[in-house]
Design an enzyme around this catalytic site. Sequence first.
Site, PDB file in Angstrom:
ATOM      1  N   SER A  26       0.811  -1.276  -0.121  1.00 46.38           N
ATOM      2  CA  SER A  26       0.225   0.018  -0.046  1.00 46.38           C
ATOM      3  C   SER A  26       0.930   1.287  -0.057  1.00 46.38           C
ATOM      4  CB  SER A  26      -1.104   0.016   1.340  1.00 46.38           C
ATOM      5  OG  SER A  26      -1.933  -0.971   0.931  1.00 46.38           O
ATOM      6  N   LYS A  53     -10.300  -4.426  10.706  1.00 45.87           N
ATOM      7  CA  LYS A  53     -11.626  -4.157   9.749  1.00 45.87           C
ATOM      8  C   LYS A  53     -12.779  -3.945  10.461  1.00 45.87           C
ATOM      9  CE  LYS A  53      -9.440  -5.461   5.418  1.00 45.87           C
ATOM     10  NZ  LYS A  53      -9.395  -5.664   4.078  1.00 45.87           N
ATOM     11  N   ASN A  92     -12.405  -0.627   5.520  1.00 46.62           N
ATOM     12  CA  ASN A  92     -10.953  -0.745   5.148  1.00 46.62           C
ATOM     13  C   ASN A  92     -10.445   0.748   4.993  1.00 46.62           C
ATOM     14  OD1 ASN A  92     -11.813  -0.167   2.380  1.00 46.62           O
ATOM     15  ND2 ASN A  92     -10.077  -0.848   1.648  1.00 46.62           N
TER      16      ASN A  92
END
Length: 285
Positions: A21, A70, A91
Amino acid sequence: MIDSTTALYGLIGSPVSGSRSPWIHNHVFETCGIPGAYLTFDIAPEALHDALRGFRALGVRGFNVTIPYKEAIIRELDHIDPAAARLGAVNTVVAAPEGWVGYNTDGPGLRAVIERHTGALAGRRVLVLGAGGASRGICGALMEAGVSEIAIWNRSPQRAEEMVRELSETQTGHTVLKAVTDSGVFQAYPLVINTTAVGMAPETEATPAAIGDLHPAAVVCDIVYKPHRTKLLRMAAEAGHPVIYGIEMLIEQALLAQKLWNGISDEQVDALRNALILEFEQFDK
Ligand code: ATR
């Protein structure tokens, strides 16, 4: 360049090392000229609340949430998007003027990628491998997309049955949900999605199930993106089936998060997606 105008973004979870990410989001900031920096934060469960208070105090602009938070993040939010509430998982968090708002971009990301490759999901029959947390989110997204049937195959069959019961209770549509055990069923489904981590490095020769013959028109999709070409996808591709790589799902959910954080345009998203996929394929052969 990081300077006094740079806003902080990040990923919380545990573990987060090895996440791609930061590569995606920092590429977006650089390419689009957005003054942001994206870091990962490996947070222990007992430190979660304090860490998030810190995020608020520091004015963190937005962040992603991964395993195992989450669901736990929801009680820390001020608002939740209805689709994320239906999935029961967040998320992406946006620090908006009205407070923190939680979204789920995993489900829409998965849907967008599959639909770009194979057309609308509505009315399709899907075989899902795995019955864990990732499977629940993916099944929820498939149900939202209006698939006609989801068959869940899991190493431990009773967990697949539990998942079917749980999903049946929450569903508002008409998707037929079933647990399947016989690996012969693989031939019956034109879309197969691996939701387990099996095949992830370093166990790169593992597959989530003993994959035999597939449906003649099967498209195979894997959420694992390390390695890029998992054993499952290599086997499917060698048998002549189209495959969808895990990195595409990761990139898609990230670009949807950037749309929420920074309002990047559809044209920017298209250009970023293509550039990121190309770059990933080059360094992750
Ligand atoms: P996640 O949140 O990543 O989905 P999880 O909830 O622990 O993680 O679920 C892991 C999934 O991977 C399960 O479906 C698990 O199967 P079991 O329920 O039988 O444990 C599956 N899984 C893990 N290791 C596996 C393996 N070696 N072979 C096949 N399936 C495996």
